[in-house]
Enzyme design. Structure first.
Site, PDB file in Angstrom:
ATOM      1  N   ASN A  92      -3.941  -5.692  12.724  1.00  0.00           N
ATOM      2  CA  ASN A  92      -5.238  -5.035  12.920  1.00  0.00           C
ATOM      3  C   ASN A  92      -6.048  -5.677  14.044  1.00  0.00           C
ATOM      4  OD1 ASN A  92      -5.183  -2.900  10.915  1.00  0.00           O
ATOM      5  ND2 ASN A  92      -5.201  -4.534   9.381  1.00  0.00           N
ATOM      6  N   ARG A 127      -3.987 -14.896  -0.380  1.00  0.00           N
ATOM      7  CA  ARG A 127      -3.034 -14.556   0.682  1.00  0.00           C
ATOM      8  C   ARG A 127      -3.688 -14.757   2.033  1.00  0.00           C
ATOM      9  NH1 ARG A 127      -0.084  -8.804   2.371  1.00  0.00           N
ATOM     10  NH2 ARG A 127       2.014  -9.645   2.406  1.00  0.00           N
ATOM     11  N   GLY A 175       8.919  -7.261   0.014  1.00  0.00           N
ATOM     12  CA  GLY A 175       8.125  -6.052   0.132  1.00  0.00           C
ATOM     13  C   GLY A 175       8.978  -4.802   0.066  1.00  0.00           C
ATOM     14  N   ARG A 176       9.380  -4.313   1.221  1.00  0.00           N
ATOM     15  CA  ARG A 176      10.094  -3.034   1.273  1.00  0.00           C
ATOM     16  C   ARG A 176      11.367  -2.989   0.426  1.00  0.00           C
ATOM     17  NH1 ARG A 176       9.074   0.223   6.829  1.00  0.00           N
ATOM     18  NH2 ARG A 176       6.800   0.037   6.834  1.00  0.00           N
ATOM     19  N   HIS A 204      -7.226 -11.174  -1.201  1.00  0.00           N
ATOM     20  CA  HIS A 204      -6.607 -10.769   0.070  1.00  0.00           C
ATOM     21  C   HIS A 204      -7.472 -11.301   1.214  1.00  0.00           C
ATOM     22  CE1 HIS A 204      -4.374  -8.721   3.008  1.00  0.00           C
ATOM     23  NE2 HIS A 204      -4.414  -7.468   2.558  1.00  0.00           N
ATOM     24  N   GLN A 258      -4.436  -7.391  -6.312  1.00  0.00           N
ATOM     25  CA  GLN A 258      -4.929  -7.930  -5.045  1.00  0.00           C
ATOM     26  C   GLN A 258      -6.299  -7.323  -4.725  1.00  0.00           C
ATOM     27  OE1 GLN A 258      -3.434  -6.908  -1.023  1.00  0.00           O
ATOM     28  NE2 GLN A 258      -2.697  -9.022  -0.939  1.00  0.00           N
ATOM     29  N   ASN A 318      -4.320 -10.388   7.202  1.00  0.00           N
ATOM     30  CA  ASN A 318      -4.051  -9.116   7.886  1.00  0.00           C
ATOM     31  C   ASN A 318      -5.259  -8.459   8.547  1.00  0.00           C
ATOM     32  OD1 ASN A 318      -1.509  -9.579   6.990  1.00  0.00           O
ATOM     33  ND2 ASN A 318      -1.483  -7.965   5.454  1.00  0.00           N
ATOM     34  N   THR A 351       0.850  -1.198   0.000  1.00  0.00           N
ATOM     35  CA  THR A 351       0.000   0.000   0.000  1.00  0.00           C
ATOM     36  C   THR A 351       0.883   1.245   0.000  1.00  0.00           C
ATOM     37  OG1 THR A 351      -1.860  -1.081   1.070  1.00  0.00           O
ATOM     38  CG2 THR A 351      -1.686   1.300   1.370  1.00  0.00           C
ATOM     39  N   TYR A 356      -8.393  -8.174   7.618  1.00  0.00           N
ATOM     40  CA  TYR A 356      -9.429  -7.556   6.796  1.00  0.00           C
ATOM     41  C   TYR A 356     -10.642  -8.492   6.690  1.00  0.00           C
ATOM     42  CZ  TYR A 356      -5.781  -4.150   5.964  1.00  0.00           C
ATOM     43  OH  TYR A 356      -4.814  -3.195   6.156  1.00  0.00           O
TER      44      TYR A 356
END
Length: 368
Positions: A237, A229, A319-320, A177, A101, A180, A27, A182
């Site tokens: 969260n 995923r 990722g990063r 997705h 996603q 995480n 994101t 959601y």
């Protein structure tokens, strides 16, 4: 060479990948504020990273109700489809592969981000006590309302439409997705799902929403272009479950029945430690899935090479490192140093910290 396999091709369902290095969904909050569409900036950003075997886009809401943060993109309107088409065209022009996603945040939202200032929705009316970004500041997520049973079918239909829109936008597939904390994760876990109808109670019921979503998305694409995923041991969260090993064993057995392109697991805490809690067995979860397995969470070069060589996973998502290294695949192949990440430009903004990180060749020229 010990590292050959990580850089070798593989077929994930029907998607031919030139290597086993995946750009993880990240994101970045740079969609247009007026219509949540991506544009030329995102086309450049993703095309810069097209050397990845597969790009998974940032999470993209399937409907206005699915939005949980400012400036995240959608995949439900014509403007959004047109914006994503610019991205897929740019990635394909660089011989890349890209999936989108599909995202519904559920209770991880704020009334100011919902149409008409409505409350966010969830399996049960239990607040997450998490944070989101409303465009001005980080705020506590709003108290959600429980979905009426007839509304669940509407959300499943939204997933199908979003999947069909993704096909129109030129993607190579989609990733559901379900991680995480959601909406799908909220249904799966007994800490957030206290329903007393066919969507709550035993794990078979709590996994019903996941199954209906998968049926809808697979119906639009075919299973061999759909990935999913999960984050079995993450409390992202403020999500929780009394027995994640049992919950996700059931979920993965269900997913295994489809013949999906891949299973993508967050190993440990999302963006945090890789530790697995007592009673958790990541290897056992992977073994329940017969297809291509993707590992994610704080992998470095040596870990990725070893995981693929040993067969622990088939793909490794970074990722990063992909944020600050558009040419990450080249750097990993050469065992070159990585650019340092600027954390102040992660979320929101413009090209700074987005499309201006140098590739190795640009660094070499600058050093001359």
């Amino acid at each position: 060479m010990a590292d050959e396999k990580l850089f070798s091709g593989i077929k994930a369902g029907a998607i031919e990948l030139k290597n086993r290095i995946v750009m993880a969904p990240l994101t970045r909050n740079r969609a247009r504020a007026e219509d949540d569409s991506v544009h030329e900036l995102q086309a450049e950003y993703y095309a810069q990273r097209a050397a990845a075997g597969l790009i998974i886009t940032e999470a993209s809401q399937i409907s206005p109700q699915g939005k949980g943060y400012a400036w995240t993109p959608g995949i439900y309107s014509k403007a959004q489809i047109d914006g994503w088409k610019k991205v897929t065209d740019a990635v394909h022009a660089k011989d890349g592969k890209i999936v989108i996603q599909l995202w519904h945040v559920g209770r991880i939202s704020h009334y100011s981000l919902q149409e008409g200032g409505e409350a966010p929705v969830a399996p049960s009316a239990i607040g997450a006590k998490a944070k989101t970004f409303d465009g001005e500041q980080f705020v506590e997520t709003s108290e959600p309302r429980a979905l009426a049973i007839e509304e669940i079918a509407d959300i499943v239909a939204d997933y199908r439409r979003a999947a069909e829109n993704a096909k129109e936008a030129g993607f190579d597939g989609v990733e559901v997705h379900a991680a995480n904390g959601y909406l799908i994760d909220q249904f799966l876990r007994d800490g957030s799902n206290k329903r007393e109808d066919e969507y709550g109670g035993p794990v078979e019921n709590r996994a019903r929403f996941l199954k209906e979503v998968m049926d809808a998305v697979v119906g639009a694409w075919g299973a061999d272009r759909v990935g999913v995923r999960l984050s079995p041991f993450s409390d992202a969260n403020n999500i929780s479950d009394s027995d994640p090993q049992a919950t996700f064993s059931h979920a993965i057995k269900l997913l295994n029945s489809y013949g999906l392109a891949y299973l993508h697991l967050v190993e440990g805490q999302t963006g945090g430690p890789r530790d697995i809690p007592e009673g958790g067995d990541l290897k056992a979860l992977y073994e329940l899935f017969d297809g291509v397995k993707m590992g994610n969470n704080a992998y470095d070069r040596d870990m990725a090479i070893e995981a693929v060589e040993t067969g622990a996973v088939d793909l490794v998502a970074f990722g990063r490192p992909f944020i600050s290294n558009p040419d990450l695949v080249n750097r990993l192949e050469k065992n070159a140093a990585l650019n340092e990440l600027d954390p102040t430009t992660l979320y929101g903004g413009n090209e700074k910290g987005y499309t201006d990180y140098p590739a190795l060749e640009e660094e070499a020229v600058a050093a001359e």
